[in-house]
Design a protein around this motif. Structure first.
Motif, mmCIF file in Angstrom:
data_model
loop_
_atom_site.group_PDB
_atom_site.id
_atom_site.type_symbol
_atom_site.label_atom_id
_atom_site.label_comp_id
_atom_site.label_asym_id
_atom_site.label_seq_id
_atom_site.Cartn_x
_atom_site.Cartn_y
_atom_site.Cartn_z
ATOM 1 N N PRO A 139 24.692 -1.164 9.587
ATOM 2 C CA PRO A 139 24.290 -2.383 8.879
ATOM 3 C C PRO A 139 23.664 -3.444 9.792
ATOM 4 O O PRO A 139 22.875 -4.257 9.341
ATOM 5 N N LEU A 140 23.983 -3.421 11.089
ATOM 6 C CA LEU A 140 23.470 -4.428 12.018
ATOM 7 C C LEU A 140 22.473 -3.879 13.029
ATOM 8 O O LEU A 140 21.636 -4.614 13.541
ATOM 9 N N VAL A 141 22.587 -2.585 13.335
ATOM 10 C CA VAL A 141 21.766 -2.005 14.396
ATOM 11 C C VAL A 141 21.488 -0.529 14.098
ATOM 12 O O VAL A 141 22.321 0.158 13.518
ATOM 13 N N ASP A 142 20.297 -0.077 14.496
ATOM 14 C CA ASP A 142 19.952 1.343 14.473
ATOM 15 C C ASP A 142 19.847 1.799 15.924
ATOM 16 O O ASP A 142 19.360 1.053 16.785
ATOM 17 N N GLU A 143 20.309 3.034 16.198
ATOM 18 C CA GLU A 143 20.292 3.547 17.559
ATOM 19 C C GLU A 143 19.648 4.930 17.594
ATOM 20 O O GLU A 143 19.782 5.712 16.663
ATOM 21 N N VAL A 144 18.987 5.219 18.717
ATOM 22 C CA VAL A 144 18.472 6.546 19.010
ATOM 23 C C VAL A 144 19.139 6.988 20.308
ATOM 24 O O VAL A 144 19.021 6.314 21.336
ATOM 25 N N HIS A 145 19.856 8.107 20.259
ATOM 26 C CA HIS A 145 20.545 8.658 21.428
ATOM 27 C C HIS A 145 19.755 9.859 21.942
ATOM 28 O O HIS A 145 19.343 10.712 21.149
ATOM 29 N N GLN A 146 19.564 9.915 23.269
ATOM 30 C CA GLN A 146 18.812 11.006 23.886
ATOM 31 C C GLN A 146 19.527 11.480 25.152
ATOM 32 O O GLN A 146 19.918 10.654 25.979
ATOM 33 N N GLN A 147 19.672 12.791 25.294
ATOM 34 C CA GLN A 147 20.241 13.377 26.508
ATOM 35 C C GLN A 147 19.147 14.197 27.174
ATOM 36 O O GLN A 147 18.758 15.260 26.693
ATOM 37 N N PHE A 148 18.619 13.685 28.288
ATOM 38 C CA PHE A 148 17.506 14.329 28.986
ATOM 39 C C PHE A 148 17.975 15.460 29.893
ATOM 40 O O PHE A 148 17.261 16.416 30.123
ATOM 41 N N ALA A 149 19.140 15.307 30.464
ATOM 42 C CA ALA A 149 19.772 16.311 31.322
ATOM 43 C C ALA A 149 21.266 16.012 31.269
ATOM 44 O O ALA A 149 21.681 14.993 30.708
ATOM 45 N N LYS B 231 18.817 -5.449 13.526
ATOM 46 C CA LYS B 231 18.125 -5.801 12.275
ATOM 47 C C LYS B 231 17.495 -7.195 12.327
ATOM 48 O O LYS B 231 16.458 -7.420 11.754
ATOM 49 N N ASP B 232 18.120 -8.150 13.025
ATOM 50 C CA ASP B 232 17.641 -9.534 13.022
ATOM 51 C C ASP B 232 16.927 -9.926 14.319
ATOM 52 O O ASP B 232 16.713 -11.099 14.579
ATOM 53 N N LYS B 233 16.551 -8.953 15.149
ATOM 54 C CA LYS B 233 15.889 -9.245 16.429
ATOM 55 C C LYS B 233 14.483 -8.656 16.444
ATOM 56 O O LYS B 233 14.175 -7.722 15.716
ATOM 57 N N ASP B 234 13.631 -9.195 17.302
ATOM 58 C CA ASP B 234 12.257 -8.707 17.392
ATOM 59 C C ASP B 234 12.006 -7.939 18.691
ATOM 60 O O ASP B 234 10.895 -7.895 19.200
ATOM 61 N N HIS B 235 13.061 -7.346 19.226
ATOM 62 C CA HIS B 235 12.921 -6.546 20.437
ATOM 63 C C HIS B 235 13.854 -5.338 20.366
ATOM 64 O O HIS B 235 14.733 -5.272 19.522
ATOM 65 N N THR C 264 3.869 3.721 23.527
ATOM 66 C CA THR C 264 4.016 3.188 22.182
ATOM 67 C C THR C 264 2.659 2.752 21.647
ATOM 68 O O THR C 264 1.719 2.550 22.415
ATOM 69 N N ASN C 265 2.575 2.567 20.355
ATOM 70 C CA ASN C 265 1.352 2.050 19.759
ATOM 71 C C ASN C 265 1.486 0.564 19.417
ATOM 72 O O ASN C 265 0.692 0.021 18.675
ATOM 73 N N MET C 266 2.482 -0.087 19.996
ATOM 74 C CA MET C 266 2.671 -1.528 19.771
ATOM 75 C C MET C 266 1.508 -2.313 20.379
ATOM 76 O O MET C 266 1.022 -1.977 21.458
ATOM 77 N N VAL C 267 1.088 -3.347 19.696
ATOM 78 C CA VAL C 267 0.050 -4.234 20.214
ATOM 79 C C VAL C 267 0.759 -5.372 20.947
ATOM 80 O O VAL C 267 1.395 -6.218 20.330
ATOM 81 N N ALA C 268 0.679 -5.358 22.275
ATOM 82 C CA ALA C 268 1.408 -6.342 23.073
ATOM 83 C C ALA C 268 0.507 -7.065 24.062
ATOM 84 O O ALA C 268 0.990 -7.784 24.925
ATOM 85 N N ASP C 269 -0.794 -6.887 23.973
ATOM 86 C CA ASP C 269 -1.752 -7.548 24.859
ATOM 87 C C ASP C 269 -1.403 -7.325 26.333
ATOM 88 O O ASP C 269 -1.493 -8.230 27.141
ATOM 89 N N LYS C 270 -0.922 -6.096 26.655
ATOM 90 C CA LYS C 270 -0.588 -5.691 28.020
ATOM 91 C C LYS C 270 0.532 -6.508 28.648
ATOM 92 O O LYS C 270 0.658 -6.588 29.865
ATOM 93 N N VAL C 271 1.376 -7.127 27.827
ATOM 94 C CA VAL C 271 2.505 -7.916 28.319
ATOM 95 C C VAL C 271 3.798 -7.314 27.775
ATOM 96 O O VAL C 271 3.869 -6.931 26.618
ATOM 97 N N PHE C 272 4.809 -7.209 28.633
ATOM 98 C CA PHE C 272 6.131 -6.802 28.183
ATOM 99 C C PHE C 272 7.175 -7.508 29.031
ATOM 100 O O PHE C 272 6.863 -8.115 30.051
ATOM 101 N N TYR C 273 8.424 -7.453 28.612
ATOM 102 C CA TYR C 273 9.510 -8.153 29.290
ATOM 103 C C TYR C 273 10.616 -7.169 29.648
ATOM 104 O O TYR C 273 10.912 -6.259 28.897
ATOM 105 N N THR C 274 11.203 -7.369 30.813
ATOM 106 C CA THR C 274 12.372 -6.600 31.221
ATOM 107 C C THR C 274 13.466 -7.584 31.607
ATOM 108 O O THR C 274 13.196 -8.752 31.876
#
Length: 91
Positions: free
Chosen positions: A18-28, A39-43, A69-79
């Motif tokens: 109800p509050l969050v969706d998650e994707v779990h991945q095990q690479f090794a 749900k209420d955040k833009d990141h 990703t195909n997000m339009v971010a004008d070559k800017v991102f945040y970490t």
């Protein structure tokens, strides 16, 4: 040192709530990642667990995550630096 891809195709486990969706991945057996979208955040939030790193091959290792990703971010991102502060980055 040559570059090697641990895994190119990874099964996904999607958990929806109800509050969050998650994707779990095990690479090794020693690389695990969770991507969260609240749900209420833009990141998205990416959490990864590395280790123990295998050393039986006597090779040093540097683990990276490359995202496309195909997000339009004008070559800017945040970490963030382990919760200290967001850093503005440019591609």
């Amino acid at each position: 040192m040559p570059t090697s891809v641990v895994s190119g195709s990874v099964p996904l486990k999607i958990v929806r709530g109800p509050l969050v969706d998650e994707v779990h991945q095990q690479f090794a057996s020693w690389i695990y990642q969770v991507i969260r979208v609240y749900k209420d955040k833009d990141h998205a939030e990416v959490e990864y667990t590395i280790g123990p790193i295998p050393i039986d091959d006597s090779d040093g290792k540097e683990v990276i995550t490359r995202m496309m990703t195909n997000m339009v971010a004008d070559k800017v991102f945040y970490t963030d630096s382990n919760g200290r502060d967001f850093l503005k980055r440019f591609t």
